[in-house]
Design a protein around this motif. Structure first.
Motif, mmCIF file in Angstrom:
data_model
loop_
_atom_site.group_PDB
_atom_site.id
_atom_site.type_symbol
_atom_site.label_atom_id
_atom_site.label_comp_id
_atom_site.label_asym_id
_atom_site.label_seq_id
_atom_site.Cartn_x
_atom_site.Cartn_y
_atom_site.Cartn_z
ATOM 1 N N VAL A 1 0.849 -1.194 0.000
ATOM 2 C CA VAL A 1 0.000 0.000 0.000
ATOM 3 C C VAL A 1 0.884 1.242 0.000
ATOM 4 C CG1 VAL A 1 -1.673 1.344 1.351
ATOM 5 C CG2 VAL A 1 -1.974 -1.124 1.112
ATOM 6 N N TYR A 2 1.884 1.260 0.853
ATOM 7 C CA TYR A 2 2.792 2.407 0.975
ATOM 8 C C TYR A 2 3.479 2.718 -0.347
ATOM 9 C CZ TYR A 2 6.518 5.425 2.708
ATOM 10 O OH TYR A 2 7.373 6.482 2.899
ATOM 11 N N GLY B 1 1.869 5.783 -4.937
ATOM 12 C CA GLY B 1 1.754 5.391 -3.536
ATOM 13 C C GLY B 1 2.165 6.519 -2.612
ATOM 14 N N CYS B 2 2.137 6.224 -1.362
ATOM 15 C CA CYS B 2 2.481 7.199 -0.321
ATOM 16 C C CYS B 2 3.934 7.631 -0.464
ATOM 17 C CB CYS B 2 2.248 6.593 1.050
ATOM 18 S SG CYS B 2 0.586 5.912 1.237
ATOM 19 N N ALA B 3 4.771 6.720 -0.998
ATOM 20 C CA ALA B 3 6.193 6.992 -1.153
ATOM 21 C C ALA B 3 6.463 8.149 -2.104
ATOM 22 C CB ALA B 3 6.908 5.737 -1.632
ATOM 23 N N PRO C 1 10.385 5.189 4.669
ATOM 24 C CA PRO C 1 9.457 5.912 5.537
ATOM 25 C C PRO C 1 10.124 6.567 6.747
ATOM 26 C CG PRO C 1 9.128 3.543 5.737
ATOM 27 C CD PRO C 1 10.124 3.753 4.645
ATOM 28 N N ARG C 2 11.424 6.301 6.953
ATOM 29 C CA ARG C 2 12.145 6.933 8.060
ATOM 30 C C ARG C 2 12.727 8.286 7.662
ATOM 31 N NH1 ARG C 2 15.108 1.364 8.595
ATOM 32 N NH2 ARG C 2 15.285 2.041 6.458
ATOM 33 N N ALA C 3 12.638 8.602 6.368
ATOM 34 C CA ALA C 3 13.200 9.859 5.858
ATOM 35 C C ALA C 3 12.131 10.947 5.809
ATOM 36 C CB ALA C 3 13.770 9.627 4.461
ATOM 37 N N GLU D 1 -6.608 -2.527 4.692
ATOM 38 C CA GLU D 1 -5.495 -1.756 4.129
ATOM 39 C C GLU D 1 -4.958 -0.752 5.143
ATOM 40 O OE1 GLU D 1 -6.542 -1.809 -0.633
ATOM 41 O OE2 GLU D 1 -7.717 -0.496 0.698
ATOM 42 N N LYS D 2 -5.854 -0.111 5.869
ATOM 43 C CA LYS D 2 -5.421 0.846 6.894
ATOM 44 C C LYS D 2 -4.599 0.141 7.963
ATOM 45 C CE LYS D 2 -9.523 3.736 6.269
ATOM 46 N NZ LYS D 2 -10.783 4.208 6.904
ATOM 47 N N GLY D 3 -5.077 -0.997 8.435
ATOM 48 C CA GLY D 3 -4.350 -1.748 9.453
ATOM 49 C C GLY D 3 -3.025 -2.281 8.940
ATOM 50 N N ASP D 4 -3.014 -2.761 7.704
ATOM 51 C CA ASP D 4 -1.769 -3.241 7.100
ATOM 52 C C ASP D 4 -0.747 -2.113 7.000
ATOM 53 O OD1 ASP D 4 -2.835 -5.811 6.749
ATOM 54 O OD2 ASP D 4 -3.336 -5.477 4.632
ATOM 55 N N TYR D 5 -1.217 -0.955 6.563
ATOM 56 C CA TYR D 5 -0.359 0.225 6.398
ATOM 57 C C TYR D 5 0.256 0.624 7.739
ATOM 58 C CZ TYR D 5 0.723 5.125 5.154
ATOM 59 O OH TYR D 5 1.332 6.327 4.933
#
Length: 154
Positions: free
Chosen positions: A71-72, A83-85, A92-94, A143-147
């Motif tokens: 998902v991300y 995606g969110c990226a 996701p740490r950046a 999807e929300k929980g997986d994310y």
């Protein structure tokens, strides 16, 4: 017979040290205690999404960090964007950057931003806003929980 009007030197030192000991404890344990509150709030949010996912799909067995990663990264069937990226970066740490405004976006990884996914209203507001732009539809509870599970592992 003791004279209570004149406390002993040891009791005076003890009373003087108590505030210092308490302050030292808060400096050392405070972040851990706050992180515990964050984790409890995140766990409660995930439990809510799990109940919704089970209601939507009785075969639901739990969240997956690997599905959350998909998902991300926008690797979900029907995803309309990168995606969110695309804004949050592949790591996701950046620190990310909004594509249109150029505004900096704090990291979404829980290891860097422990307050992430602790306020249910804030989280839902962002899912309602961002899922249609990324996936072209609302995100499911799974999807929300997986994310969140993925980002909590980062």
């Amino acid at each position: 017979m003791t004279n209570d009007a004149f406390p002993s030197a040891a009791s005076v030192r003890s009373r003087r040290l108590r505030p210092l000991v308490a302050a030292a404890f808060l400096l050392v344990a405070g972040p851990a205690l706050a992180a515990g509150d964050d984790a409890a709030s995140r766990d409660a949010l995930l439990a809510s999404y799990a109940a919704q996912a089970k209601a939507q799909d009785p075969a639901f067995t739990g969240f997956s960090a690997e599905r959350g990663r998909a998902v991300y990264l926008g690797q979900v069937a029907g995803a309309e964007a990168d995606g969110c990226a695309a804004c949050h970066t592949a790591d996701p740490r950046a620190t990310g950057q909004h594509r249109k405004t150029g505004r900096a976006i704090k990291p979404v990884a829980v290891s860097v931003s422990p307050w992430r996914f602790t306020d249910a209203d804030y989280v839902e507001k962002h899912f309602r806003r961002d899922c249609p732009g990324v996936l072209g539809r609302e995100c499911s509870a799974q999807e929300k929980g997986d994310y969140i599970t993925f980002l909590a592992s980062q």
